[in-house]
Design a protein around this motif. Structure first.
Motif, PDB file in Angstrom:
ATOM      1  N   ASP A   6     -41.131   8.347 -54.357  1.00 18.79           N
ATOM      2  CA  ASP A   6     -40.602   8.653 -55.688  1.00 18.79           C
ATOM      3  C   ASP A   6     -39.753   9.915 -55.665  1.00 18.79           C
ATOM      4  O   ASP A   6     -38.669   9.969 -56.252  1.00 18.79           O
ATOM      5  N   ARG A   7     -40.248  10.949 -54.968  1.00 13.89           N
ATOM      6  CA  ARG A   7     -39.516  12.211 -54.916  1.00 13.89           C
ATOM      7  C   ARG A   7     -38.173  12.053 -54.212  1.00 13.89           C
ATOM      8  O   ARG A   7     -37.174  12.671 -54.597  1.00 13.89           O
ATOM      9  N   GLU A   8     -38.147  11.230 -53.164  1.00 15.90           N
ATOM     10  CA  GLU A   8     -36.947  11.138 -52.340  1.00 15.90           C
ATOM     11  C   GLU A   8     -35.937  10.110 -52.839  1.00 15.90           C
ATOM     12  O   GLU A   8     -34.743  10.255 -52.573  1.00 15.90           O
ATOM     13  N   HIS A   9     -36.407   9.088 -53.533  1.00 10.61           N
ATOM     14  CA  HIS A   9     -35.507   7.980 -53.862  1.00 10.61           C
ATOM     15  C   HIS A   9     -35.340   7.710 -55.360  1.00 10.61           C
ATOM     16  O   HIS A   9     -34.333   7.142 -55.757  1.00 10.61           O
TER      17      HIS A   9
ATOM     18  N   GLN B 138     -30.132   7.312 -64.416  1.00  7.29           N
ATOM     19  CA  GLN B 138     -29.983   8.697 -64.870  1.00  7.29           C
ATOM     20  C   GLN B 138     -30.912   9.628 -64.106  1.00  7.29           C
ATOM     21  O   GLN B 138     -30.545  10.757 -63.759  1.00  7.29           O
ATOM     22  N   LEU B 139     -32.127   9.182 -63.822  1.00 12.25           N
ATOM     23  CA  LEU B 139     -33.090  10.017 -63.108  1.00 12.25           C
ATOM     24  C   LEU B 139     -32.664  10.274 -61.674  1.00 12.25           C
ATOM     25  O   LEU B 139     -33.008  11.309 -61.093  1.00 12.25           O
ATOM     26  N   ARG B 140     -31.885   9.346 -61.112  1.00 13.76           N
ATOM     27  CA  ARG B 140     -31.567   9.386 -59.684  1.00 13.76           C
ATOM     28  C   ARG B 140     -30.229  10.042 -59.368  1.00 13.76           C
ATOM     29  O   ARG B 140     -30.075  10.662 -58.316  1.00 13.76           O
ATOM     30  N   ASP B 141     -29.263   9.911 -60.295  1.00 16.63           N
ATOM     31  CA  ASP B 141     -27.883  10.298 -59.972  1.00 16.63           C
ATOM     32  C   ASP B 141     -27.342  11.242 -61.043  1.00 16.63           C
ATOM     33  O   ASP B 141     -27.347  10.921 -62.232  1.00 16.63           O
TER      34      ASP B 141
ATOM     35  N   SER C   6     -32.382  15.192 -56.506  1.00 14.71           N
ATOM     36  CA  SER C   6     -32.510  16.635 -56.255  1.00 14.71           C
ATOM     37  C   SER C   6     -31.404  17.432 -56.938  1.00 14.71           C
ATOM     38  O   SER C   6     -31.466  18.671 -56.972  1.00 14.71           O
ATOM     39  N   ASP C   7     -30.379  16.749 -57.476  1.00 13.91           N
ATOM     40  CA  ASP C   7     -29.299  17.429 -58.184  1.00 13.91           C
ATOM     41  C   ASP C   7     -29.297  17.090 -59.672  1.00 13.91           C
ATOM     42  O   ASP C   7     -28.319  17.365 -60.375  1.00 13.91           O
ATOM     43  N   VAL C   8     -30.379  16.497 -60.152  1.00 12.07           N
ATOM     44  CA  VAL C   8     -30.510  16.149 -61.567  1.00 12.07           C
ATOM     45  C   VAL C   8     -31.456  17.150 -62.227  1.00 12.07           C
ATOM     46  O   VAL C   8     -32.604  17.307 -61.792  1.00 12.07           O
ATOM     47  N   PHE C   9     -30.970  17.813 -63.282  1.00 11.10           N
ATOM     48  CA  PHE C   9     -31.754  18.844 -63.959  1.00 11.10           C
ATOM     49  C   PHE C   9     -31.990  18.445 -65.417  1.00 11.10           C
ATOM     50  O   PHE C   9     -31.146  17.784 -66.022  1.00 11.10           O
TER      51      PHE C   9
ATOM     52  N   ILE D 250     -35.244  23.641 -62.582  1.00  5.63           N
ATOM     53  CA  ILE D 250     -35.894  22.938 -61.468  1.00  5.63           C
ATOM     54  C   ILE D 250     -35.451  21.482 -61.492  1.00  5.63           C
ATOM     55  O   ILE D 250     -35.528  20.819 -62.525  1.00  5.63           O
ATOM     56  N   PRO D 251     -34.958  20.945 -60.367  1.00  3.55           N
ATOM     57  CA  PRO D 251     -34.509  19.544 -60.343  1.00  3.55           C
ATOM     58  C   PRO D 251     -35.678  18.586 -60.565  1.00  3.55           C
ATOM     59  O   PRO D 251     -36.843  18.919 -60.325  1.00  3.55           O
ATOM     60  N   LEU D 252     -35.351  17.370 -60.987  1.00  3.67           N
ATOM     61  CA  LEU D 252     -36.386  16.389 -61.296  1.00  3.67           C
ATOM     62  C   LEU D 252     -37.207  16.022 -60.062  1.00  3.67           C
ATOM     63  O   LEU D 252     -38.386  15.691 -60.177  1.00  3.67           O
ATOM     64  N   SER D 253     -36.608  16.084 -58.884  1.00  2.51           N
ATOM     65  CA  SER D 253     -37.337  15.728 -57.666  1.00  2.51           C
ATOM     66  C   SER D 253     -38.465  16.701 -57.365  1.00  2.51           C
ATOM     67  O   SER D 253     -39.353  16.394 -56.557  1.00  2.51           O
TER      68      SER D 253
END
Length: 348
Positions: free
Chosen positions: A204-207, A144-147, A211-214, A233-236
């Motif tokens: 962690d920020r990149e993988h 969920q955090l990634r996608d 960047s599209d998870v809010f 602000i996205p989670l990344s």
């Protein structure tokens, strides 16, 4: 009867009288199966043992001295504020911290005892907080955090999985309990900018955080656990969350809050205006603000240097003790030719 006897006699001698052959499982002889390959088999003579102990001592003691000196050069200021920021007339600290109507602003003054060169790292430290608890560590959903397409996946996130049937992003107890105290540092009536960029791991920020998870439906329940995330602000880019989500192994830990890119001089007074929001009173925890410099060794850590000095000193002591024993009460060594690996194999 004669025919029967004759038949029996001829049947018993049908193999010519030879004994039956047995299938042997004995492996074919080789130096590998018999462990006779060339190998290093040192004989631990007193001279060898004493030399090894001396060598370890000569290596470890200088490393220990260098590590200890590097650690002592780190300037560190630690200020515990969880008790000091509760008004003196408050008897129920838990009720105080849970009452949102009561302002939690607190002012602390820190005096710089040694010159601190930039960058100066700002940490918050929590004591008696078990982030390594099995249920707590598992209470998250990495997919969920990634996608973005897996925002509805909330497995392992109970009891912070959904609210009114809608998925919580990010879900789980780790995100829900995000640290939410804030610090504003002032020196000589000028604000010290605390840079919060790149305080988390780049990997962690990149993988691990998309960047599209809010954030959505976060901290909307009846009990707020910690910081409220900005839903735009996205989670990344939510680096406070990323730092917090990398759980600590021990109950006393520090996490990076930001950096100050200004030198602090001796006797400077730093005024800290903080918001004492985070609830550590329910489990007897402590909160501390830490200002620290760093060098090639990292932060302040006397243990590494002391460990090297202890091992090196012990090796010197043992070398000295074995030397005295060897000189006072020498012992004649046996003939190495009688050792099993020095004897030729028999019958090969």
């Amino acid at each position: 009867m004669d025919n029967h006897a004759a038949g029996s006699s001829s049947g018993g001698s049908g193999d010519g009288g030879a004994a039956p052959r047995r299938n042997s499982r004995k492996p074919k002889y080789s130096k590998f199966t018999q462990q006779e390959l060339p190998a290093c088999k040192p004989i631990l003579t007193p001279k060898w043992v004493i030399s090894v102990f001396l060598l370890v001592g000569v290596i470890f003691v200088p490393i220990g001295v260098a590590s200890l000196r590097a650690s002592q050069q780190v300037v560190e200021i630690v200020d515990r504020y969880d008790d000091a920021c509760v008004p003196a007339n408050v008897t129920d600290k838990l009720a105080y911290i849970r009452d949102k109507a009561i302002p939690k602003t607190c002012t602390r003054n820190l005096t710089i005892t040694k010159h601190m060169k930039q960058p100066i790292f700002v940490y918050y430290q929590l004591d008696n907080f078990y982030q390594n608890h099995r249920r707590y560590v598992k209470s998250r959903n990495d997919a969920q955090l990634r996608d973005k397409s897996k925002a509805t996946e909330t497995s392992n996130c109970d009891p912070e999985a959904t609210i009114d049937g809608k998925p919580i992003v990010p879900c789980g107890l780790i995100a829900w309990s995000l640290f939410n105290d804030t610090y504003n540092l002032i020196r000589n009536n000028e604000n010290l900018t605390v840079d919060k960029k790149d305080i988390s791991w780049k990997s962690d920020r990149e993988h691990k955080f998309g960047s599209d998870v809010f954030p959505s439906n976060f901290q909307k329940g009846p009990l707020q656990g910690g910081k409220i995330l900005n839903s735009t602000i996205p989670l990344s880019e939510q680096e406070d969350l990323i730092v917090w989500m990398r759980t600590a192994a021990l109950p006393t830990f520090r996490k990076l809050y930001g950096r100050i890119y200004v030198d602090l001089k001796v006797n400077d007074t730093i005024t800290v205006n903080l918001e004492n929001n985070y609830n550590t009173y329910s489990f007897g925890g402590k909160k501390k603000l830490v200002l620290s410099t760093a060098n090639w060794l990292g932060g302040k850590n006397d243990f590494l240097g002391l460990a090297y000095l202890t091992v090196g000193g012990l090796c010197f002591f043992l070398a000295f003790a074995f030397t005295l024993l060897y000189l006072i009460k020498p012992r004649k060594l046996g003939d190495n030719n009688y050792l099993s690996w020095n004897r030729p194999p028999v019958g090969r």
